[in-house]
Design a protein around this motif. Structure first.
Motif, PDB file in Angstrom:
ATOM      1  N   ALA A 160     -13.652  20.587 -19.616  1.00 31.05           N
ATOM      2  CA  ALA A 160     -14.608  20.165 -20.636  1.00 31.05           C
ATOM      3  C   ALA A 160     -14.619  21.134 -21.809  1.00 31.05           C
ATOM      4  O   ALA A 160     -14.602  20.721 -22.983  1.00 31.05           O
ATOM      5  CB  ALA A 160     -16.000  20.048 -20.015  1.00 31.05           C
ATOM      6  N   VAL A 161     -14.640  22.421 -21.511  1.00 31.34           N
ATOM      7  CA  VAL A 161     -14.684  23.439 -22.560  1.00 31.34           C
ATOM      8  C   VAL A 161     -13.420  23.387 -23.427  1.00 31.34           C
ATOM      9  O   VAL A 161     -13.495  23.382 -24.666  1.00 31.34           O
ATOM     10  CB  VAL A 161     -14.858  24.844 -21.952  1.00 31.34           C
ATOM     11  N   GLN A 162     -12.253  23.321 -22.788  1.00 31.21           N
ATOM     12  CA  GLN A 162     -11.018  23.345 -23.562  1.00 31.21           C
ATOM     13  C   GLN A 162     -10.810  22.067 -24.362  1.00 31.21           C
ATOM     14  O   GLN A 162     -10.309  22.106 -25.499  1.00 31.21           O
ATOM     15  CB  GLN A 162      -9.822  23.619 -22.649  1.00 31.21           C
ATOM     16  N   LEU A 163     -11.206  20.927 -23.809  1.00 27.72           N
ATOM     17  CA  LEU A 163     -11.071  19.679 -24.559  1.00 27.72           C
ATOM     18  C   LEU A 163     -12.037  19.657 -25.744  1.00 27.72           C
ATOM     19  O   LEU A 163     -11.690  19.193 -26.836  1.00 27.72           O
ATOM     20  CB  LEU A 163     -11.317  18.488 -23.639  1.00 27.72           C
ATOM     21  N   LEU A 205     -16.490  13.798 -25.325  1.00 28.60           N
ATOM     22  CA  LEU A 205     -16.374  13.838 -23.871  1.00 28.60           C
ATOM     23  C   LEU A 205     -17.348  12.894 -23.179  1.00 28.60           C
ATOM     24  O   LEU A 205     -18.446  12.653 -23.664  1.00 28.60           O
ATOM     25  CB  LEU A 205     -16.634  15.259 -23.356  1.00 28.60           C
ATOM     26  N   VAL A 206     -16.918  12.390 -22.021  1.00 28.63           N
ATOM     27  CA  VAL A 206     -17.791  11.710 -21.072  1.00 28.63           C
ATOM     28  C   VAL A 206     -17.716  12.526 -19.790  1.00 28.63           C
ATOM     29  O   VAL A 206     -16.665  12.590 -19.145  1.00 28.63           O
ATOM     30  CB  VAL A 206     -17.347  10.259 -20.803  1.00 28.63           C
ATOM     31  N   LEU A 207     -18.813  13.181 -19.439  1.00 31.40           N
ATOM     32  CA  LEU A 207     -18.839  14.091 -18.296  1.00 31.40           C
ATOM     33  C   LEU A 207     -19.552  13.440 -17.116  1.00 31.40           C
ATOM     34  O   LEU A 207     -20.672  12.942 -17.257  1.00 31.40           O
ATOM     35  CB  LEU A 207     -19.541  15.394 -18.671  1.00 31.40           C
ATOM     36  N   VAL A 208     -18.912  13.489 -15.951  1.00 32.94           N
ATOM     37  CA  VAL A 208     -19.459  12.865 -14.739  1.00 32.94           C
ATOM     38  C   VAL A 208     -19.614  13.918 -13.654  1.00 32.94           C
ATOM     39  O   VAL A 208     -18.679  14.662 -13.355  1.00 32.94           O
ATOM     40  CB  VAL A 208     -18.531  11.743 -14.230  1.00 32.94           C
ATOM     41  N   ALA A 209     -20.800  13.983 -13.053  1.00 28.68           N
ATOM     42  CA  ALA A 209     -21.057  14.875 -11.925  1.00 28.68           C
ATOM     43  C   ALA A 209     -22.406  14.526 -11.318  1.00 28.68           C
ATOM     44  O   ALA A 209     -23.145  13.681 -11.841  1.00 28.68           O
ATOM     45  CB  ALA A 209     -21.015  16.349 -12.353  1.00 28.68           C
ATOM     46  N   ARG A 210     -22.753  15.199 -10.201  1.00 25.93           N
ATOM     47  CA  ARG A 210     -24.032  14.933  -9.530  1.00 25.93           C
ATOM     48  C   ARG A 210     -25.134  15.894  -9.960  1.00 25.93           C
ATOM     49  O   ARG A 210     -26.309  15.573  -9.856  1.00 25.93           O
ATOM     50  CB  ARG A 210     -23.860  15.055  -8.007  1.00 25.93           C
ATOM     51  N   ASP A 211     -24.755  17.087 -10.405  1.00 27.25           N
ATOM     52  CA  ASP A 211     -25.726  18.136 -10.696  1.00 27.25           C
ATOM     53  C   ASP A 211     -26.281  17.962 -12.109  1.00 27.25           C
ATOM     54  O   ASP A 211     -25.644  18.320 -13.093  1.00 27.25           O
ATOM     55  CB  ASP A 211     -25.049  19.506 -10.550  1.00 27.25           C
ATOM     56  N   ARG A 212     -27.476  17.396 -12.201  1.00 31.30           N
ATOM     57  CA  ARG A 212     -28.062  17.089 -13.504  1.00 31.30           C
ATOM     58  C   ARG A 212     -28.231  18.336 -14.374  1.00 31.30           C
ATOM     59  O   ARG A 212     -27.853  18.347 -15.548  1.00 31.30           O
ATOM     60  CB  ARG A 212     -29.426  16.410 -13.325  1.00 31.30           C
ATOM     61  N   ASP A 213     -28.816  19.403 -13.807  1.00 35.67           N
ATOM     62  CA  ASP A 213     -29.104  20.593 -14.592  1.00 35.67           C
ATOM     63  C   ASP A 213     -27.833  21.209 -15.164  1.00 35.67           C
ATOM     64  O   ASP A 213     -27.770  21.548 -16.358  1.00 35.67           O
ATOM     65  CB  ASP A 213     -29.855  21.621 -13.744  1.00 35.67           C
ATOM     66  N   ARG A 214     -26.830  21.360 -14.323  1.00 35.98           N
ATOM     67  CA  ARG A 214     -25.571  21.948 -14.805  1.00 35.98           C
ATOM     68  C   ARG A 214     -24.903  21.055 -15.846  1.00 35.98           C
ATOM     69  O   ARG A 214     -24.381  21.530 -16.851  1.00 35.98           O
ATOM     70  CB  ARG A 214     -24.618  22.180 -13.629  1.00 35.98           C
ATOM     71  N   LEU A 215     -24.904  19.765 -15.569  1.00 31.70           N
ATOM     72  CA  LEU A 215     -24.208  18.838 -16.452  1.00 31.70           C
ATOM     73  C   LEU A 215     -24.880  18.779 -17.824  1.00 31.70           C
ATOM     74  O   LEU A 215     -24.210  18.850 -18.865  1.00 31.70           O
ATOM     75  CB  LEU A 215     -24.181  17.445 -15.813  1.00 31.70           C
ATOM     76  N   GLU A 216     -26.194  18.666 -17.838  1.00 38.41           N
ATOM     77  CA  GLU A 216     -26.897  18.607 -19.109  1.00 38.41           C
ATOM     78  C   GLU A 216     -26.832  19.944 -19.852  1.00 38.41           C
ATOM     79  O   GLU A 216     -26.748  19.967 -21.080  1.00 38.41           O
ATOM     80  CB  GLU A 216     -28.341  18.183 -18.872  1.00 38.41           C
ATOM     81  N   GLY A 217     -26.852  21.039 -19.100  1.00 39.46           N
ATOM     82  CA  GLY A 217     -26.706  22.344 -19.732  1.00 39.46           C
ATOM     83  C   GLY A 217     -25.346  22.501 -20.389  1.00 39.46           C
ATOM     84  O   GLY A 217     -25.236  23.021 -21.510  1.00 39.46           O
ATOM     85  N   LEU A 218     -24.297  22.038 -19.709  1.00 39.52           N
ATOM     86  CA  LEU A 218     -22.955  22.099 -20.283  1.00 39.52           C
ATOM     87  C   LEU A 218     -22.856  21.224 -21.520  1.00 39.52           C
ATOM     88  O   LEU A 218     -22.275  21.632 -22.538  1.00 39.52           O
ATOM     89  CB  LEU A 218     -21.924  21.661 -19.238  1.00 39.52           C
ATOM     90  N   VAL A 258     -19.108  18.332 -30.964  1.00 42.07           N
ATOM     91  CA  VAL A 258     -18.507  17.118 -30.437  1.00 42.07           C
ATOM     92  C   VAL A 258     -19.606  16.256 -29.814  1.00 42.07           C
ATOM     93  O   VAL A 258     -20.702  16.736 -29.531  1.00 42.07           O
ATOM     94  CB  VAL A 258     -17.427  17.433 -29.384  1.00 42.07           C
ATOM     95  N   GLU A 259     -19.300  14.989 -29.588  1.00 39.28           N
ATOM     96  CA  GLU A 259     -20.233  14.102 -28.892  1.00 39.28           C
ATOM     97  C   GLU A 259     -19.968  14.191 -27.389  1.00 39.28           C
ATOM     98  O   GLU A 259     -18.813  14.151 -26.952  1.00 39.28           O
ATOM     99  CB  GLU A 259     -20.063  12.664 -29.369  1.00 39.28           C
ATOM    100  N   VAL A 260     -21.025  14.329 -26.624  1.00 36.65           N
ATOM    101  CA  VAL A 260     -20.896  14.449 -25.167  1.00 36.65           C
ATOM    102  C   VAL A 260     -21.834  13.459 -24.499  1.00 36.65           C
ATOM    103  O   VAL A 260     -23.048  13.495 -24.707  1.00 36.65           O
ATOM    104  CB  VAL A 260     -21.221  15.878 -24.673  1.00 36.65           C
ATOM    105  N   GLU A 261     -21.249  12.571 -23.708  1.00 40.60           N
ATOM    106  CA  GLU A 261     -22.017  11.597 -22.933  1.00 40.60           C
ATOM    107  C   GLU A 261     -22.093  12.091 -21.494  1.00 40.60           C
ATOM    108  O   GLU A 261     -21.075  12.444 -20.901  1.00 40.60           O
ATOM    109  CB  GLU A 261     -21.337  10.234 -22.999  1.00 40.60           C
ATOM    110  N   VAL A 262     -23.283  12.097 -20.927  1.00 42.20           N
ATOM    111  CA  VAL A 262     -23.489  12.567 -19.559  1.00 42.20           C
ATOM    112  C   VAL A 262     -23.716  11.375 -18.635  1.00 42.20           C
ATOM    113  O   VAL A 262     -24.557  10.514 -18.912  1.00 42.20           O
ATOM    114  CB  VAL A 262     -24.704  13.523 -19.491  1.00 42.20           C
ATOM    115  N   VAL A 263     -22.951  11.327 -17.549  1.00 42.91           N
ATOM    116  CA  VAL A 263     -23.099  10.269 -16.549  1.00 42.91           C
ATOM    117  C   VAL A 263     -23.349  10.928 -15.196  1.00 42.91           C
ATOM    118  O   VAL A 263     -22.451  11.566 -14.631  1.00 42.91           O
ATOM    119  CB  VAL A 263     -21.849   9.377 -16.470  1.00 42.91           C
ATOM    120  N   LEU A 264     -24.565  10.791 -14.692  1.00 46.06           N
ATOM    121  CA  LEU A 264     -24.892  11.331 -13.375  1.00 46.06           C
ATOM    122  C   LEU A 264     -24.469  10.327 -12.316  1.00 46.06           C
ATOM    123  O   LEU A 264     -24.913   9.168 -12.331  1.00 46.06           O
ATOM    124  CB  LEU A 264     -26.389  11.603 -13.272  1.00 46.06           C
TER     125      LEU A 264
END
Length: 256
Positions: free
Chosen positions: A13-16, A23-36, A46-52
């Motif tokens: 995610a960081v390098q892209l 980015l569209v980021l997918v993971a289970r950990d809400r706090d980490r994902l939203e923080g990233l 950049v635009e970042v979409e979060v998908v839990l």
């Protein structure tokens, strides 16, 4: 990108984002994902979409697949990264854990690659990056079998999609400094420093290989040599060496 909240996924995610990609980021950990996501938006604009989502849940996986294959919001690069390991042998562990491993690292890879590959084929462009492992060439328990699927599946899909302008790459790193081994409770204290890789190096090399259209990416010269040896070594020898390494990994942590 799956498994984006930590380890190699976070580094992808960081390098892209550094390269200017939304980015569209997918993971289970809400706090980490939203923080990233907040960090990447602020730092790289950049635009970042979060998908839990829990990709071992079929309904949640289907929801992610629908997003990945949405022709109105195209995904140019799918990174199938989510995964986990275990220090327990197959029959000594819980069957439910092994089933979850299959769901996450085989079924999810298959379903998301199908969704992304179909959309990319229709557009005539795109790339899929599946995170496999050097273990896919070795004999290291159920994990090796799972990663062997990922590598071979990626090679087969690359052949199918190449005429349509879509590339598929399986990245096969060795041991990488991330949270992976700690979470699996593996004792890695005896592994020589020379065999450890750094996440930024692995990600940079694999993204370069994606850009070059390479089907299999093995970051670092030592592991390229190792894979070359594993491809030609007698399977009996491979099993013997793998058994010895597995016994070391399962050894109790030293006191202190």
């Amino acid at each position: 990108m799956t498994g984006a909240s930590s380890g190699l996924g976070r580094e992808y995610a960081v390098q892209l984002a550094t390269r200017g990609h939304d980015l569209v980021l997918v993971a289970r950990d809400r706090d980490r994902l939203e923080g990233l996501a907040t960090e990447l938006v602020a730092r790289h604009r950049v635009e970042v979409e979060v998908v839990l989502a829990d990709l071992t849940d079929r309904e949640e996986l289907a929801r992610v697949a629908e997003r990945v294959g949405d022709p109105e919001r195209p995904v140019d690069l799918l990174v199938n990264n989510a995964g986990f390991g275990s220090r327990r042998g197959f029959v000594r562990g819980e069957l439910a854990e092994e089933e979850a491993a299959l769901d996450l690292m085989v079924r999810a890879v298959m379903v998301l690659s199908h969704a992304a590959g179909g959309a990319m084929r229709a557009r005539g462009r795109g790339a899929i990056l599946n995170v496999s492992s050097v273990a896919s060439y070795a004999v290291m328990g159920h994990y090796s079998a799972i990663k062997a699927y990922v590598t071979v599946f990626s090679e087969a899909l690359a052949t199918e999609l190449a005429p349509h302008g879509v590339t598929v790459t399986a990245v096969c790193p060795g041991f990488v400094h991330t949270e992976f081994h700690q979470r699996a409770e593996m004792n890695m204290s005896r592994l020589p420093d020379a065999l450890w890789l750094e996440a930024p190096d692995v990600v940079r090399a694999s993204l370069d290989d994606v850009s070059a259209g390479r089907v299999v990416s093995v970051p670092s010269l030592p592991y390229k040599v190792l894979v070359g040896v594993l491809r030609v070594a007698p399977r009996r020898l491979t099993r013997t060496v793998a058994g010895s390494l597995a016994a070391r990994r399962r050894a109790p942590h030293p006191p202190g």
